[in-house]
Design a protein around this motif. Sequence first.
Motif, PDB file in Angstrom:
ATOM      1  N   GLY A 155       0.798  -1.239   0.000  1.00  0.00           N
ATOM      2  CA  GLY A 155       0.000   0.000   0.000  1.00  0.00           C
ATOM      3  C   GLY A 155       0.824   1.279   0.000  1.00  0.00           C
ATOM      4  O   GLY A 155       0.272   2.361  -0.175  1.00  0.00           O
ATOM      5  N   HIS A 156       2.128   1.189   0.231  1.00  0.00           N
ATOM      6  CA  HIS A 156       2.945   2.410   0.278  1.00  0.00           C
ATOM      7  C   HIS A 156       3.865   2.452  -0.955  1.00  0.00           C
ATOM      8  O   HIS A 156       4.147   1.410  -1.553  1.00  0.00           O
ATOM      9  N   PRO A 157       4.354   3.643  -1.316  1.00  0.00           N
ATOM     10  CA  PRO A 157       5.231   3.736  -2.482  1.00  0.00           C
ATOM     11  C   PRO A 157       6.454   2.828  -2.299  1.00  0.00           C
ATOM     12  O   PRO A 157       7.110   2.878  -1.263  1.00  0.00           O
ATOM     13  N   GLY A 158       6.712   1.994  -3.274  1.00  0.00           N
ATOM     14  CA  GLY A 158       7.854   1.077  -3.199  1.00  0.00           C
ATOM     15  C   GLY A 158       7.478  -0.302  -2.673  1.00  0.00           C
ATOM     16  O   GLY A 158       8.220  -1.268  -2.849  1.00  0.00           O
ATOM     17  N   GLY A 159       6.323  -0.401  -2.031  1.00  0.00           N
ATOM     18  CA  GLY A 159       5.920  -1.669  -1.411  1.00  0.00           C
ATOM     19  C   GLY A 159       5.648  -2.770  -2.426  1.00  0.00           C
ATOM     20  O   GLY A 159       6.059  -3.919  -2.260  1.00  0.00           O
ATOM     21  N   GLN A 160       4.954  -2.382  -3.479  1.00  0.00           N
ATOM     22  CA  GLN A 160       4.612  -3.360  -4.533  1.00  0.00           C
ATOM     23  C   GLN A 160       5.883  -3.946  -5.151  1.00  0.00           C
ATOM     24  O   GLN A 160       5.986  -5.158  -5.348  1.00  0.00           O
ATOM     25  N   GLU A 161       6.832  -3.065  -5.437  1.00  0.00           N
ATOM     26  CA  GLU A 161       8.073  -3.527  -6.067  1.00  0.00           C
ATOM     27  C   GLU A 161       8.833  -4.462  -5.121  1.00  0.00           C
ATOM     28  O   GLU A 161       9.328  -5.517  -5.517  1.00  0.00           O
ATOM     29  N   GLU A 162       8.871  -4.065  -3.839  1.00  0.00           N
ATOM     30  CA  GLU A 162       9.589  -4.890  -2.862  1.00  0.00           C
ATOM     31  C   GLU A 162       8.936  -6.269  -2.714  1.00  0.00           C
ATOM     32  O   GLU A 162       9.611  -7.302  -2.754  1.00  0.00           O
ATOM     33  N   ALA A 163       7.607  -6.269  -2.585  1.00  0.00           N
ATOM     34  CA  ALA A 163       6.902  -7.551  -2.429  1.00  0.00           C
ATOM     35  C   ALA A 163       7.154  -8.434  -3.648  1.00  0.00           C
ATOM     36  O   ALA A 163       7.404  -9.637  -3.527  1.00  0.00           O
ATOM     37  N   GLY A 164       7.134  -7.823  -4.833  1.00  0.00           N
ATOM     38  CA  GLY A 164       7.371  -8.575  -6.066  1.00  0.00           C
ATOM     39  C   GLY A 164       8.757  -9.203  -6.079  1.00  0.00           C
ATOM     40  O   GLY A 164       8.928 -10.366  -6.434  1.00  0.00           O
ATOM     41  N   ARG A 165       9.747  -8.425  -5.666  1.00  0.00           N
ATOM     42  CA  ARG A 165      11.129  -8.935  -5.658  1.00  0.00           C
ATOM     43  C   ARG A 165      11.291 -10.076  -4.659  1.00  0.00           C
ATOM     44  O   ARG A 165      11.976 -11.064  -4.919  1.00  0.00           O
ATOM     45  N   VAL A 166      10.651  -9.926  -3.508  1.00  0.00           N
ATOM     46  CA  VAL A 166      10.759 -10.967  -2.470  1.00  0.00           C
ATOM     47  C   VAL A 166      10.101 -12.261  -2.959  1.00  0.00           C
ATOM     48  O   VAL A 166      10.668 -13.349  -2.825  1.00  0.00           O
ATOM     49  N   ILE A 167       8.936 -12.133  -3.564  1.00  0.00           N
ATOM     50  CA  ILE A 167       8.220 -13.335  -4.023  1.00  0.00           C
ATOM     51  C   ILE A 167       8.991 -13.995  -5.181  1.00  0.00           C
ATOM     52  O   ILE A 167       9.095 -15.220  -5.244  1.00  0.00           O
ATOM     53  N   GLU A 168       9.557 -13.182  -6.045  1.00  0.00           N
ATOM     54  CA  GLU A 168      10.354 -13.730  -7.152  1.00  0.00           C
ATOM     55  C   GLU A 168      11.548 -14.519  -6.602  1.00  0.00           C
ATOM     56  O   GLU A 168      11.835 -15.644  -7.027  1.00  0.00           O
ATOM     57  N   TRP A 169      12.223 -13.928  -5.615  1.00  0.00           N
ATOM     58  CA  TRP A 169      13.381 -14.609  -5.000  1.00  0.00           C
ATOM     59  C   TRP A 169      12.938 -15.916  -4.313  1.00  0.00           C
ATOM     60  O   TRP A 169      13.542 -16.970  -4.534  1.00  0.00           O
ATOM     61  N   ALA A 170      11.869 -15.825  -3.530  1.00  0.00           N
ATOM     62  CA  ALA A 170      11.434 -16.999  -2.748  1.00  0.00           C
ATOM     63  C   ALA A 170      10.935 -18.115  -3.670  1.00  0.00           C
ATOM     64  O   ALA A 170      11.102 -19.303  -3.364  1.00  0.00           O
ATOM     65  N   SER A 171      10.336 -17.737  -4.802  1.00  0.00           N
ATOM     66  CA  SER A 171       9.827 -18.737  -5.750  1.00  0.00           C
ATOM     67  C   SER A 171      10.963 -19.567  -6.343  1.00  0.00           C
ATOM     68  O   SER A 171      10.741 -20.675  -6.806  1.00  0.00           O
ATOM     69  N   GLY A 172      12.169 -19.011  -6.332  1.00  0.00           N
ATOM     70  CA  GLY A 172      13.298 -19.697  -6.935  1.00  0.00           C
ATOM     71  C   GLY A 172      14.062 -20.600  -5.969  1.00  0.00           C
ATOM     72  O   GLY A 172      15.040 -21.235  -6.356  1.00  0.00           O
ATOM     73  N   LEU A 173      13.631 -20.649  -4.704  1.00  0.00           N
ATOM     74  CA  LEU A 173      14.347 -21.497  -3.729  1.00  0.00           C
ATOM     75  C   LEU A 173      14.100 -22.972  -4.033  1.00  0.00           C
ATOM     76  O   LEU A 173      12.982 -23.362  -4.414  1.00  0.00           O
ATOM     77  N   SER A 174      15.116 -23.779  -3.821  1.00  0.00           N
ATOM     78  CA  SER A 174      15.003 -25.199  -4.135  1.00  0.00           C
ATOM     79  C   SER A 174      13.947 -25.876  -3.257  1.00  0.00           C
ATOM     80  O   SER A 174      14.010 -25.773  -2.026  1.00  0.00           O
TER      81      SER A 174
END
Length: 190
Positions: free
Chosen positions: A144-163
Motif C-alpha cells: 500500500g505504500h510507495p515502493g511496497g509493490q516492487e519490494e513484495a514482487g522482488r521478495v516473491i520472485e526470490w522466494a519462488s526460486g528457492l530449491s
Amino acid sequence: MIVPSILQSAHQWASEVLTPGGAAIDATAGNGHDTLFLARQVGPDGQVFGFDIQEQAIQNTHRRLLAENAHRQVTLFQKSHDQMHEVLPEELFGKVQVVMFNLGYLPHGDKTIITRPDTTVRAMQQALQFLTFGGLLIAALYTGHPGGQEEAGRVIEWASGLSPRSFQVMWQQMINRDRSPSLLIIEKRS
Ligand code: SAM
C-alpha cells in the motif's frame, strides 16, 4: 472471526516452532511488538536478536521490552538487517527457530524510511543460513505504500526460486481486498 490477520497469522506460525530457551531474530524491530512476542515465546533462557536502522525504533522496542520485563533475553542492533552476518555470532548458524520480517515503514514514524528490495532480499538470504532445520522465515509484505509493490514482487520472485528440496515456501493473502498485505512463510527442510 476465525480467519487471522496477517500479523496474527505470523505469530501463529512462529509459535509452532518457538520453544523456551530457543533463538529468534526480528529483522525489523519497529515498535517492538514482534520482538516482544518472540522474547515471550523463547522466555528468559532464550535469545532474540533485533535489527532496525532507526534510533527511534530501537528506543521504542527497548522501552516496550523493559515495560514487560522481557529485555534480558533480547539484544538490539541499530543496523540494517543485511548486516546480520557481520554482527551475529557464527555459532548461531543453523540454530535459529524463527526469523521475522515485517516490511515497510515504522508505524507512527517517518513513512519515507522504508525497507528496500535489495537489502531485504540480501537479509533474507542470510536469514536462511541462520535457520535451524524446521525453522521458519516469516515475512509480512505490504503493497500500500510507495515502493511496497516492487519490494513484495522482488521478495516473491526470490522466494519462488528457492530449491523445493531445501525449502517449503508458502504465500498467504486475502484475495478479496485491494492491496492487502500478504505473508510469506519459508520452512527450512532437513
Ligand atoms: N515489527 C515491527 C513491530 O512489531 O512494531 C514493525 C516493523 S515496521 C513495519 C518496519 C521497520 O523496518 C521500520 O521500523 C524501519 O525502520 C525498519 N527498517 C527499514 N529498513 C531496514 C533495514 N534495512 N534493516 C532493518 N530494519 C529496517
